[in-house]
Design a protein around this motif. Structure first.
Motif, PDB file in Angstrom:
ATOM      1  N   LEU A 162       0.802  -1.214   0.000  1.00  0.00           N
ATOM      2  CA  LEU A 162       0.000   0.000   0.000  1.00  0.00           C
ATOM      3  C   LEU A 162       0.840   1.273   0.000  1.00  0.00           C
ATOM      4  N   ASP A 163       2.129   1.148   0.290  1.00  0.00           N
ATOM      5  CA  ASP A 163       2.949   2.348   0.428  1.00  0.00           C
ATOM      6  C   ASP A 163       3.973   2.510  -0.680  1.00  0.00           C
ATOM      7  N   TRP A 167      -0.929   0.941  -4.622  1.00  0.00           N
ATOM      8  CA  TRP A 167      -2.307   1.209  -4.234  1.00  0.00           C
ATOM      9  C   TRP A 167      -3.244   1.410  -5.419  1.00  0.00           C
ATOM     10  N   PRO A 168      -2.889   2.173  -6.465  1.00  0.00           N
ATOM     11  CA  PRO A 168      -3.818   2.309  -7.600  1.00  0.00           C
ATOM     12  C   PRO A 168      -4.165   0.971  -8.235  1.00  0.00           C
ATOM     13  N   ALA A 169      -3.170   0.098  -8.421  1.00  0.00           N
ATOM     14  CA  ALA A 169      -3.450  -1.206  -9.020  1.00  0.00           C
ATOM     15  C   ALA A 169      -4.304  -2.059  -8.098  1.00  0.00           C
ATOM     16  N   ILE A 170      -4.003  -2.026  -6.788  1.00  0.00           N
ATOM     17  CA  ILE A 170      -4.774  -2.833  -5.848  1.00  0.00           C
ATOM     18  C   ILE A 170      -6.217  -2.341  -5.783  1.00  0.00           C
ATOM     19  N   ARG A 171      -6.399  -1.028  -5.805  1.00  0.00           N
ATOM     20  CA  ARG A 171      -7.755  -0.489  -5.768  1.00  0.00           C
ATOM     21  C   ARG A 171      -8.555  -0.951  -6.990  1.00  0.00           C
ATOM     22  N   ARG A 172      -7.920  -0.966  -8.157  1.00  0.00           N
ATOM     23  CA  ARG A 172      -8.614  -1.432  -9.363  1.00  0.00           C
ATOM     24  C   ARG A 172      -8.925  -2.919  -9.273  1.00  0.00           C
ATOM     25  N   LEU A 173      -7.973  -3.698  -8.784  1.00  0.00           N
ATOM     26  CA  LEU A 173      -8.184  -5.140  -8.694  1.00  0.00           C
ATOM     27  C   LEU A 173      -9.278  -5.482  -7.684  1.00  0.00           C
ATOM     28  N   ALA A 198      -5.874   0.433   4.772  1.00  0.00           N
ATOM     29  CA  ALA A 198      -6.294  -0.950   4.969  1.00  0.00           C
ATOM     30  C   ALA A 198      -7.760  -1.020   5.392  1.00  0.00           C
ATOM     31  N   ASN A 199      -8.199  -0.054   6.165  1.00  0.00           N
ATOM     32  CA  ASN A 199      -9.580  -0.064   6.639  1.00  0.00           C
ATOM     33  C   ASN A 199     -10.588   0.074   5.501  1.00  0.00           C
ATOM     34  N   GLU A 200     -10.145   0.577   4.362  1.00  0.00           N
ATOM     35  CA  GLU A 200     -11.047   0.646   3.213  1.00  0.00           C
ATOM     36  C   GLU A 200     -11.352  -0.740   2.651  1.00  0.00           C
ATOM     37  N   LEU A 201     -10.442  -1.695   2.882  1.00  0.00           N
ATOM     38  CA  LEU A 201     -10.598  -3.025   2.298  1.00  0.00           C
ATOM     39  C   LEU A 201     -11.022  -4.081   3.307  1.00  0.00           C
TER      40      LEU A 201
END
Length: 444
Positions: A162-163, A167-173, A198-201
């Protein structure tokens, strides 16, 4: 003491653990596995080398075996995301070892190798997919992979994921996955700002933290050597000739620096390889293989190797360059003193690295035993450069110690409203070099 039989794992898993010679779970395993078996989302924090992979792999395999279903074509039932190719490959090897008696399918996807075998495996469908985010996103965008069937998502080394620009790729996935999935985060550290992401996921996650980030391996003897930057390579070669050094990891800050150090060692007759993101996958695999089998027992690495590369018998860790973040110091020395062995960690500190040293010692709450090998000229220069106390004004305050001009209460120089950095400003201590660092290449 709890053993694996008491955790409620399926018999084929217990048999595989017996095959591997494992009888007693580590603290992260003993605490995390029952929570994951309950179906809870989890945020698990434990130092490197404490068995985090088994903490998520074992309940994941148990879940998939208990709920038998055909692997979806073009997709997977469980997805494990990793920041580097080496860690992805290692996780996949562990998955296969733990699940050897369960009949579940798995594959690993990362960049630097041909895509065709990955495409063919995804087309058939797999129960478990281990992947780096960038290459997986490439497959998704090409219509080769679909993620709607993911039942369990695991982010390993979650703070790095995440750091470090993932993060952009993980958010899309994650946006393509079912909201009803189970999500597991495992990491050695979890800074507050990353925990917010992390709390978003995670949904109402259980939290397990078994080792504080500032702790260092108990069986590691730490040493610090103050040395001129120009003399580091000579001293390193001298120290590596010690017969007591069996297998050693040397950490350099940059890829070019790692290459220069390795080249110098080879010129001095010391078998060494460099490993970093500019090396091809074949070069990286050969370097690790020769490091493991002892043909080249010295591995010079950037921080790509500070997490996830599990090599037994590392007797020494040398920090040729101190890391930009003090947490990395802890992860680096965690590469030695594994599996009950002892180890030694030696850090070189040039005069321009003193700020980094202070940050490390503040984090680990100890003064590292030090020796001074600087030249006489460097010592004299350091002595003359030592800051002198500011003259005291009224009330004992340093002269000129009033509020900086144009700076109101609670506002830092270069800060915007609410004390936040202005757009385009870099918070103190941050380094943008990760944009071109090894973690970026590990994502494809």
């Amino acid at each position: 003491m709890t053993d694996f039989n008491a955790l409620g794992l399926a018999e084929p898993l217990l048999r595989a653990l017996a095959d591997e010679g494992y009888t007693t779970p580590t603290p992260i395993q003993a605490q995390a596995i029952p929570l994951v078996l309950q179906g809870r989302d989890l945020l698990g924090i434990a130092q490197t080398g404490t068995g985090k992979t088994a903490a998520f792999a074992l309940p994941l395999l148990h879940h998939l075996a208990a709920r038998r279903a055909q692997a979806p074509r073009g997709g997977c039932r469980a997805l494990i995301l990793s920041p580097t190719r080496e860690l992805a490959s290692q996780i996949h090897d562990n998955i296969r070892a733990y699940g050897r008696h369960m009949g579940l399918s798995s594959t690993v996807v990362f960049g630097g190798v041909g895509a065709r075998p990955q495409i063919q495996a995804l087309a058939r469908g797999v129960d478990i997919l281990v992947a780096t985010p960038g290459r997986l996103l490439d497959h998704v965008q090409a219509g080769v992979a679909r993620l709607q069937t993911v039942e369990v998502l695991v982010l390993d080394e979650a703070d790095q994921m995440l750091d470090r620009g993932f993060w952009p790729a993980i958010r899309r996935l994650t946006g393509m996955m079912s909201k009803n999935r189970q999500t597991l985060f495992f990491s050695a550290t979890m800074p507050a700002e990353i925990a917010k992401i992390a709390n978003e996921l995670l949904q109402d996650p259980a939290k397990v933290s078994v080792t504080p980030v500032a702790s260092t391996a108990e069986r590691v003897e730490q040493r610090l050597i103050h040395i001129d930057a120009s003399r580091k390579r000579v001293l390193l070669a001298e120290m590596l000739r010690d017969p007591a050094i069996g297998r050693a990891l040397v950490f350099a800050r940059t890829k070019h620096g790692a290459d220069r150090v390795a080249k110098h060692l080879v010129a001095e007759g010391i078998n060494a390889h460099a490993i970093h993101g500019d090396r091809s996958q074949g070069q990286r695999e050969r370097a690790l293989a020769e490091f493991r089998n002892g043909r080249a027992p010295i591995l010079v690495a950037t921080d790509i190797a500070s997490r996830g590369i599990d090599v037994d018998g590392v007797t020494h860790v040398f920090q040729f360059d101190l890391p930009d973040t003090p947490e990395a110091y802890v992860h680096r020395i965690g590469r030695t003193a594994r599996a009950g062995a002892s180890g030694e960690a030696v850090a070189f500190c040039a005069p321009d690295e003193l700020v980094k040293l202070k940050a490390v010692e503040k984090l680990i709450a100890m003064r590292i035993p030090a020796e001074d090998r600087r030249s006489e000229a460097a010592r004299a220069e350091a002595a003359t450069a030592a800051p002198k106390p500011a003259p005291r004004g009224r009330g004992g305050r340093p002269q000129g110690a009033g509020r900086p001009q144009g700076q109101g209460p609670g506002r830092r120089q270069g800060a915007g409203r609410g004390g936040m950095p202005q757009r385009g400003a870099m918070p103190e201590g941050k380094d943008r070099s990760w944009r071109n660092a090894d973690f970026r290449d590990g994502g494809r």
